[in-house]
Design an enzyme around this catalytic site. Structure first.
Site: not given
Length: 423
Positions: A184-185, A311, A313, A363, A385
């Site tokens: 989806r990116e 990547h 976001y 994380y 990102e």
């Protein structure tokens, strides 16, 4: 049929599609102000809530999709935990459907020729991207080389483009870059294409980046997933690969390619449930796409200095480790390169990128490509990102692509300059 007739038809189809894809789904932005609230959001991410972004930083918003069935209980949880929140979108399905219709109309009115430079006013298919890099190799045969490096699960050809300065010097140091890990990116392959454009089409302005380094670039790691997200509104925010897996009597598609690498595979931050977005796969390197990236890394490791994966976001520049909060012995080098990119972007545009190790900034996420590249021998390994846009964060409007990719290039160029300075 006239173009106006086509537009009306496409809009009608979009409205029908919205009834099946995320109709009535909400997007909330939720901002934790205490560590307990941050931990609670992380817990929700493991309990069926689809977080589009999830930050551990206090005061930094996370974004979550809430289905009509979840809405009432989710709102009660927000109240009970006194979480600051706001509604971003009240009908995700309708928003995606409208954007889908606009993209289809753009393709109808402005078809791709497959020759010459690509513009930054649209998102391209995997086939169009492949045709473009093939064309570059034809136009710049002494500097640009294209190689088939593997095939996806659905048998899409995966090609790298190697960009050199054409001096014929062998065994130069290498910057290896990829995009399109998560389906989806879309802004990721767009940003990678812009880097290719700058290095190949604008060689004279960027020759310093190619004097002692070759750039090896895989524009789309996950072509099956990327193509799937362009098939309709329901598919738009799909994340994984497309290999089917059976689980409790149902078929769920794909593994998260960025949890599928054989370095602390399937540890914390990954799932063994095939229906979860962070499914690590039944085994490490179960996905043919990650095998391609693995083999590229090992083939380049003796010359590989920097691995950069794009990547979205969240505005982050992340380096190892992702499997632990411990830091590598060479953290000063990693941090210097990442901060060079972040500082350059902030100076040019004002956009702030948070810099640090993946685990300490976000994380734990074990089994990722950046950890594996560092483990395989690359001196510098960074996940970038990019900024978010649109309703989900993963769908910046086509009109904003140029702004996004030019900003990204500023950071990438600065990081490459720092790598050249250090190594």
């Amino acid at each position: 049929m006239s173009r106006l007739g086509c537009l009306i038809l496409l809009l009608g189809l979009a409205l029908v599609a919205a009834q099946d894809g995320y109709e009535g789904y909400h997007i909330f932005e939720v901002t934790p102000s205490t560590p307990a609230q941050g931990d609670f959001l992380k817990q929700l991410s493991h309990e069926g809530y689809d977080f589009l972004s999830l930050s551990r930083s206090l005061g930094k918003p996370s974004r979550v999709i809430v289905s009509p069935q979840q809405l009432e209980s989710f709102q009660r949880l927000l109240t009970a935990h006194q979480l600051n929140h706001r509604l971003i979108n009240g009908n995700l399905g309708a928003t995606i459907a409208e954007e889908f219709a606009q993209r289809q109309m753009q393709r109808l009115l402005k078809p791709i020729t497959g020759k010459g430079r690509l513009t930054t006013d649209r998102y391209y298919t995997h086939e169009e991207i492949t045709n473009y890099i093939n064309d570059l190799a034809t136009r710049f045969p002494s500097r640009v080389y294209v190689k088939t490096v593997g095939w996806s699960y659905e048998k899409r050809e995966m090609k790298t483009i190697t960009i050199t300065n054409g001096d014929g010097r062998a065994n130069k140091k290498v910057i290896f870059m990829d995009g399109g890990f998560h389906a989806r990116e879309w802004i990721s392959p767009a940003a990678v294409l812009y880097v290719i454009d700058q290095l190949a089409e604008k060689f004279e302005q960027n020759a310093d980046l190619l004097k002692d380094f070759d750039w090896v670039i895989l524009p789309v790691v996950n072509p099956d997933g990327y193509e799937h997200t362009q098939t309709g509104t329901l598919a738009r925010i799909f994340r994984k690969t497309r290999q089917p897996y059976r689980f409790l009597g149902q078929t769920c598609y794909g593994a998260d390619p960025n949890r599928n690498f054989d370095f602390h595979w399937n540890e914390e931050g990954a799932s063994s449930n095939p229906c979860m977005d962070t499914f690590a796969g039944p085994t490490a390197f179960s996905e043919p796409e990650t095998i391609v990236v693995r083999d590229l890394m090992h083939s380049l490791a003796d010359r590989g200095i920097m691995y950069l994966t794009i990547h979205s976001y969240g505005n982050y520049l992340l380096y190892p480790w992702g499997w632990t909060s411990d830091l590598p012995d060479t953290v000063d080098q990693l941090d210097a390169v990442a901060r060079a990119g972040g500082d350059a972007i902030q100076a040019a545009t004002g956009t702030v990128y948070e810099v640090g190790s993946s685990t300490n900034v976000l994380y734990i996420a074990a089994g990722a490509s950046d950890d594996y590249a560092f483990y395989a021998g690359f001196n510098i390994s960074i996940t970038m990102e990019l900024s978010g846009g649109g309703a989900t964060g993963f769908d910046p409007p086509a009109s904003s692509i140029d702004e996004f990719v030019t900003e990204t290039w500023i950071g990438i160029r600065a990081m490459a300059e720092k790598v050249i300075e250090i190594f």
